[in-house]
Design a protein around this motif. Structure first.
Motif, short mmCIF file in Angstrom:
data_model
loop_
_atom_site.label_atom_id
_atom_site.label_comp_id
_atom_site.label_asym_id
_atom_site.label_seq_id
_atom_site.Cartn_x
_atom_site.Cartn_y
_atom_site.Cartn_z
N GLU A 262 -50.59 62.27 32.98
CA GLU A 262 -49.39 63.05 33.30
C GLU A 262 -48.48 63.17 32.08
O GLU A 262 -47.92 64.24 31.81
N ILE A 263 -48.36 62.07 31.33
CA ILE A 263 -47.50 62.08 30.14
C ILE A 263 -48.04 63.07 29.11
O ILE A 263 -47.28 63.83 28.50
N ALA A 264 -49.35 63.04 28.92
CA ALA A 264 -49.97 63.97 27.96
C ALA A 264 -49.74 65.41 28.37
O ALA A 264 -49.44 66.27 27.52
N PHE A 265 -49.82 65.69 29.67
CA PHE A 265 -49.61 67.05 30.17
C PHE A 265 -48.18 67.51 29.91
O PHE A 265 -47.94 68.61 29.41
N VAL A 266 -47.21 66.65 30.22
CA VAL A 266 -45.80 66.99 30.06
C VAL A 266 -45.46 67.21 28.59
O VAL A 266 -44.77 68.17 28.23
N LEU A 267 -45.92 66.31 27.73
CA LEU A 267 -45.62 66.44 26.30
C LEU A 267 -46.24 67.70 25.71
O LEU A 267 -45.63 68.37 24.87
N THR A 268 -47.44 68.05 26.16
CA THR A 268 -48.09 69.28 25.69
C THR A 268 -47.28 70.50 26.08
O THR A 268 -47.06 71.41 25.28
N LEU A 269 -46.82 70.51 27.34
CA LEU A 269 -46.04 71.65 27.83
C LEU A 269 -44.69 71.73 27.11
O LEU A 269 -44.21 72.83 26.78
N LEU B 11 -43.99 70.70 24.07
CA LEU B 11 -44.24 71.20 22.72
C LEU B 11 -44.54 72.70 22.72
O LEU B 11 -44.15 73.42 21.79
N PHE B 12 -45.20 73.18 23.77
CA PHE B 12 -45.51 74.60 23.88
C PHE B 12 -44.24 75.42 23.97
O PHE B 12 -44.06 76.42 23.26
N PHE B 13 -43.31 75.01 24.85
CA PHE B 13 -42.06 75.75 24.99
C PHE B 13 -41.17 75.58 23.76
O PHE B 13 -40.46 76.51 23.36
N ALA B 14 -41.21 74.41 23.16
CA ALA B 14 -40.40 74.16 21.96
C ALA B 14 -40.84 75.05 20.80
O ALA B 14 -40.04 75.37 19.92
N ALA B 15 -42.11 75.46 20.81
CA ALA B 15 -42.64 76.30 19.73
C ALA B 15 -41.96 77.67 19.68
O ALA B 15 -41.97 78.34 18.65
N PHE B 16 -41.35 78.08 20.80
CA PHE B 16 -40.67 79.38 20.85
C PHE B 16 -39.23 79.28 20.33
O PHE B 16 -38.54 80.30 20.25
N LEU B 17 -38.78 78.06 20.02
CA LEU B 17 -37.43 77.84 19.54
C LEU B 17 -37.44 77.55 18.04
O LEU B 17 -38.48 77.19 17.48
N PHE C 272 -34.31 70.47 22.11
CA PHE C 272 -35.22 70.57 23.27
C PHE C 272 -36.19 69.39 23.29
O PHE C 272 -36.36 68.73 24.32
N ILE C 273 -36.84 69.12 22.16
CA ILE C 273 -37.83 68.04 22.11
C ILE C 273 -37.17 66.69 22.34
O ILE C 273 -37.68 65.85 23.08
N SER C 274 -36.01 66.48 21.72
CA SER C 274 -35.29 65.21 21.88
C SER C 274 -34.90 64.98 23.33
O SER C 274 -35.10 63.89 23.88
N ALA C 275 -34.35 66.02 23.98
CA ALA C 275 -33.93 65.89 25.38
C ALA C 275 -35.13 65.66 26.29
O ALA C 275 -35.06 64.89 27.25
N ALA C 276 -36.25 66.34 26.00
CA ALA C 276 -37.47 66.16 26.79
C ALA C 276 -37.97 64.72 26.69
O ALA C 276 -38.39 64.12 27.69
N LEU C 277 -37.92 64.16 25.50
CA LEU C 277 -38.36 62.77 25.30
C LEU C 277 -37.45 61.80 26.06
O LEU C 277 -37.94 60.83 26.65
N TYR C 278 -36.15 62.07 26.04
CA TYR C 278 -35.22 61.22 26.81
C TYR C 278 -35.48 61.34 28.31
O TYR C 278 -35.36 60.36 29.06
#
Length: 347
Positions: free
Chosen positions: A172-179, A181-187, A195-201
């Protein structure tokens, strides 16, 4: 008549809240038109909160039925205070105070004297909030589907296959982190880092709450009867409630910049969500309607993806609420059909 008892306190809060909203509209504008405007906004906000949080009520009920009666009571009393005042009043003030680097008193003054600037700060903080809340909710949903012991499947073709992967540690963690990173790539630049920092928190918060819950569950025998089987679930539900509230609080600023109008409208909606939770627990509705819980977790999963998508495009809150309600409606209909098919035929 039995169902009406669940509406006693929500109706009392509704009448009191709408009366307070109408007075607030008159006090701030001095016109009948202003009074009616605030009155209607309070109604719309309460409906928005109910539509966005119905799946929350189902998930709460599923966790609540596992808690001891004393902790159920604590969640439905203390929890409502935290949900209404904490998330609808203190949380927006805290966001503004942190973002603007001012004290809480100054944040209150800003909300009263300069509501437009207050709303602008809230909107600027939306990216981090969406990433944090989206990640937490996605982990909540995936933990339901990635369960190797899960025996009841609604969309069998999908769920039976997904549950087989549950044995893979950290899937599940791998799935969430992949997704994420995918959305973060558009920023770009700071937005991507935020975005990445908040997602990790958000991921870290879920893992911490999950670990705490497991530790408290293992220590049940050493706890008092009052605490046994409840503290871990209480903490989990409070964080879950907070995550569900993010979308509604931020979306409310599209209708009004007045913090107190938002608190009234969303607070009314929160009372109905709590009553729905109590009804689902006491009536055993989740047992009676087999796939209702599945629908709620699908709605949560979609909501989490929408919160991620809001980092790139604007998604209307009405669409979010209707989408979740539709999925739960289909799950309810499927549950009824399943119950009818399984019922013995009278000779």
């Amino acid at each position: 008549m039995t169902s009406l008892r669940y509406l006693k306190w929500p109706l009392i809060v509704t009448f009191a809240g709408l009366a307070l909203g109408a007075w607030l509209g008159w006090a701030t504008t001095g016109t009948v038109e202003g009074m009616l405007t605030v009155f209607v906004i309070c109604i719309v906000l309460s409906v928005l909160e109910i539509s966005l949080s119905f799946d929350n009520a189902i998930v709460n009920a599923n966790k609540l039925k596992q808690m001891t009666p004393i902790w159920q009571k604590r969640f439905l009393t203390w929890g409502i205070l935290i949900a209404v005042f904490g998330m609808r009043v203190i949380f927006p003030l805290a966001i503004v105070a942190i973002a603007a680097r001012i004290g809480p008193i100054e944040a209150v003054k800003l909300a009263i004297a300069e509501p437009d600037q207050y709303a602008a700060i809230m909107h600027d903080a939306h990216l981090g909030i969406a990433a944090f809340g989206g990640t937490f909710l996605m982990m909540v949903a995936l933990s339901f589907f990635f369960d190797e012991h899960k025996e009841i499947h609604w969309v069998r073709m999908v769920e039976s296959r997904v549950s087989r992967f549950a044995a893979i540690r950290g899937v599940e963690i791998a799935f969430v982190l992949t997704l994420a990173l995918f959305f973060a790539a558009f920023l770009d630049g700071d937005a991507r880092a935020t975005f990445i920092s908040a997602a990790l928190y958000g991921l870290l918060t879920y893992l911490v709450v999950d670990v705490m819950g497991n530790l408290l569950d293992r220590a049940e025998e050493t706890m008092s009867d009052a605490a046994r089987g409840g503290l871990g679930a209480f903490l989990y539900l409070e964080v879950l409630d907070a995550s569900f509230s993010f979308d509604g609080v931020i979306g409310a600023f599209a209708l009004t910049q007045n913090l107190f109008v938002i608190a009234i409208g969303l607070g009314i909606g929160a009372m109905y969500v709590r009553s729905m939770t109590i009804m689902l627990v006491e009536r055993g509705t989740l047992t009676e309607y087999k796939f209702l819980e599945h629908g709620a977790f699908y709605a949560i999963l979609i909501l989490s993806v929408i919160m991620y998508a809001q980092a790139i495009v604007h998604v209307p809150e009405l669409l979010t609420g209707l989408g979740g309600a539709t999925i739960i409606g289909v799950a309810f209909w499927s549950s009824v059909r399943h119950a009818r098919a399984a019922a013995p035929v009278a000779e």
